[in-house]
Design an enzyme around this catalytic site. Sequence first.
Site, short mmCIF file in Angstrom:
data_model
loop_
_atom_site.label_atom_id
_atom_site.label_comp_id
_atom_site.label_asym_id
_atom_site.label_seq_id
_atom_site.Cartn_x
_atom_site.Cartn_y
_atom_site.Cartn_z
CB THR A 135 -0.87 0.06 1.27
OG1 THR A 135 -0.07 0.54 2.37
CG2 THR A 135 -1.44 -1.30 1.66
CD GLU A 159 17.42 -3.58 -1.54
OE1 GLU A 159 18.20 -4.24 -0.87
OE2 GLU A 159 17.61 -2.38 -1.81
N GLY A 203 3.33 8.37 -17.49
CA GLY A 203 3.06 7.71 -16.20
C GLY A 203 4.28 7.72 -15.29
CE LYS A 258 12.44 6.73 -4.03
NZ LYS A 258 12.30 7.09 -5.42
N GLY A 285 8.90 1.37 -11.40
CA GLY A 285 8.18 0.53 -12.34
C GLY A 285 7.64 -0.70 -11.63
N1 LIG Z 1 5.28 1.89 -8.62
C1 LIG Z 1 6.59 1.92 -8.34
O1 LIG Z 1 7.44 2.04 -9.23
C2 LIG Z 1 7.05 1.78 -6.92
C3 LIG Z 1 8.42 1.69 -6.64
C4 LIG Z 1 8.84 1.53 -5.30
C5 LIG Z 1 7.88 1.51 -4.30
N2 LIG Z 1 6.55 1.64 -4.62
C6 LIG Z 1 5.58 1.63 -3.53
O2 LIG Z 1 4.73 0.50 -3.62
C7 LIG Z 1 3.50 0.80 -2.92
C8 LIG Z 1 2.32 0.37 -3.78
O3 LIG Z 1 2.32 1.15 -4.97
P1 LIG Z 1 1.22 0.89 -6.12
O4 LIG Z 1 1.71 1.66 -7.29
O5 LIG Z 1 0.93 -0.55 -6.26
O6 LIG Z 1 -0.07 1.63 -5.49
P2 LIG Z 1 -1.59 1.48 -5.96
O7 LIG Z 1 -1.67 0.93 -7.34
O8 LIG Z 1 -2.23 2.80 -5.64
O9 LIG Z 1 -2.19 0.37 -4.97
C9 LIG Z 1 -2.32 0.57 -3.61
C10 LIG Z 1 -3.10 -0.57 -3.00
O10 LIG Z 1 -3.05 -0.43 -1.58
C11 LIG Z 1 -4.39 -0.57 -1.07
N3 LIG Z 1 -4.51 0.12 0.22
C12 LIG Z 1 -4.49 1.44 0.48
N4 LIG Z 1 -4.63 1.67 1.81
C13 LIG Z 1 -4.72 0.44 2.40
C14 LIG Z 1 -4.89 0.00 3.73
N5 LIG Z 1 -4.98 0.87 4.75
N6 LIG Z 1 -4.95 -1.32 3.97
C15 LIG Z 1 -4.88 -2.22 2.97
N7 LIG Z 1 -4.73 -1.86 1.66
C16 LIG Z 1 -4.65 -0.55 1.39
C17 LIG Z 1 -5.23 0.03 -2.15
O11 LIG Z 1 -6.58 -0.33 -1.95
P3 LIG Z 1 -7.81 0.62 -2.45
O12 LIG Z 1 -7.93 0.34 -3.89
O13 LIG Z 1 -8.95 0.12 -1.62
O14 LIG Z 1 -7.41 2.02 -2.11
C18 LIG Z 1 -4.57 -0.61 -3.38
O15 LIG Z 1 -5.00 -1.95 -3.53
C19 LIG Z 1 3.55 2.29 -2.59
O16 LIG Z 1 3.94 2.48 -1.27
C20 LIG Z 1 4.63 2.81 -3.53
O17 LIG Z 1 5.28 3.98 -3.04
C21 LIG Z 1 6.12 1.75 -5.90
#
Ligand SMILES: NC(=O)c1ccc[n+]([C@@H]2O[C@H](COP(=O)([O-])OP(=O)(O)OC[C@H]3O[C@@H](n4cnc5c(N)ncnc54)[C@H](OP(=O)(O)O)[C@@H]3O)[C@@H](O)[C@H]2O)c1
Length: 360
Positions: A96, A147, A206, A224, A340
């Site tokens: 999340t 990580e 994006g 970070k 990504g």
């Molecule tokens: N994308 C990247 O390149 C990248 C790189 C490094 C780290 N990250 C990290 O990875 C994490 C996820 O990113 P993402 O892009 O997958 O986000 P996302 O597509 O917005 O998905 C977030 C998910 O978390 C759920 N959620 C939110 N609050 C919650 C809670 N309190 N309890 C349980 N589930 C909850 C959301 O549910 P709902 O749909 O109900 O809101 C959704 O299923 C973030 O912290 C991001 O910073 C991402």
Amino acid sequence: MSNNKTVHLVLFGIGQIGSTLINQIEAVRLRLQQDQNLQLKIPIIANSKLAFFDKDGISGTWETDFDTFSVPYKIDEIISYVNQHKFENLIAIDATASVTFTNNYIPLIENGFHIVSANKVANTLRYEFYQALRVALKKNNKSFLYETNVGAGLPVIETVKNLYNSGDQINRIRGVFSGSLSYIFNTFSNADVPFSKIINDASNLGLTEPDAREDLSGNDVARKLLILARELNIKTEFQDIVIESLVPKQLNGKTTLHQFKSRSKELDAPFVKLKTALETNQVLRYVGDLDVAKNKLEVKLISEDRNSALGQLKGADSVFEIFTKSYGEQPLVIQGAGAGKHVTARGVLSDVIKLSSLIN
Ligand SMILES: NC(=O)c1ccc[n+]([C@@H]2O[C@H](COP(=O)([O-])OP(=O)(O)OC[C@H]3O[C@@H](n4cnc5c(N)ncnc54)[C@H](OP(=O)(O)O)[C@@H]3O)[C@@H](O)[C@H]2O)c1
């Protein structure tokens, strides 16, 4: 060959990272069983409101199962369910971006869970919580791997940890930590295109957050940097970081996203001025910089030699330069895609597998 081991994963967050992770686990399942006698089961997946429970572990139909059978839940119900089924080897995965979800970390640890997280929040809240979390982990003999908090799938945290634990003296960590800002300045340095157009292109690709000011503010880079500093046992807070925001004062949080987008051309002239002031062999780079001796954490725009590791950066890559006593003048450099869903989910899965080999 070791005995069969089943590790139970409870996945919180089934957005981009969570759903990619499920698919990657499915794709590598057979190999993990054959090579490592390891079986990864996911008995619970949850978003912010609903959870889907399957004691045998979710299957290829998880998306329709979630849509059809998921129910509202509270964290206590998750804990009761795993207790009731006597699941062993428990890992809670935080995929999340939630602040409130991190309130569940300590209760989960106290109830037998290890934690793997892509979410940066728990490591960037005030130091008191950072410390309390580590005390709870130690007391309950549990692990926390994260990580992907810095550089997504790149092995940055592990490398910094290994250098620190093995007694090397880390003097400085410097780099381009943000994929979106990497793209913006790599493009701006090589093409005669208005800065506002590049932001717009990055957003359409994006690469930026929906509101690009979240990237341009420097806060994500600062988070970070804070995580890396804390790996070196520097007891510092977010407010201690000197951040040079790239968002002009007149377009900051007091203006709406629509106003920012329609007035983003106001960024063009100041950035042309900065570019014109550069020497011919220089480019602009937006960096995080940790000077350990001075205990100084800075996020800033710098002019950099275009032949250096930072200066040669391409696309939306991140780069981390780690200067240590053992490595001398030339830093250890880690470079590649720093964001990504595929590389990030892969990094989460690597943490899960690493942790699985540690638990019994
Ligand atoms: N994308 C990247 O390149 C990248 C790189 C490094 C780290 N990250 C990290 O990875 C994490 C996820 O990113 P993402 O892009 O997958 O986000 P996302 O597509 O917005 O998905 C977030 C998910 O978390 C759920 N959620 C939110 N609050 C919650 C809670 N309190 N309890 C349980 N589930 C909850 C959301 O549910 P709902 O749909 O109900 O809101 C959704 O299923 C973030 O912290 C991001 O910073 C991402």
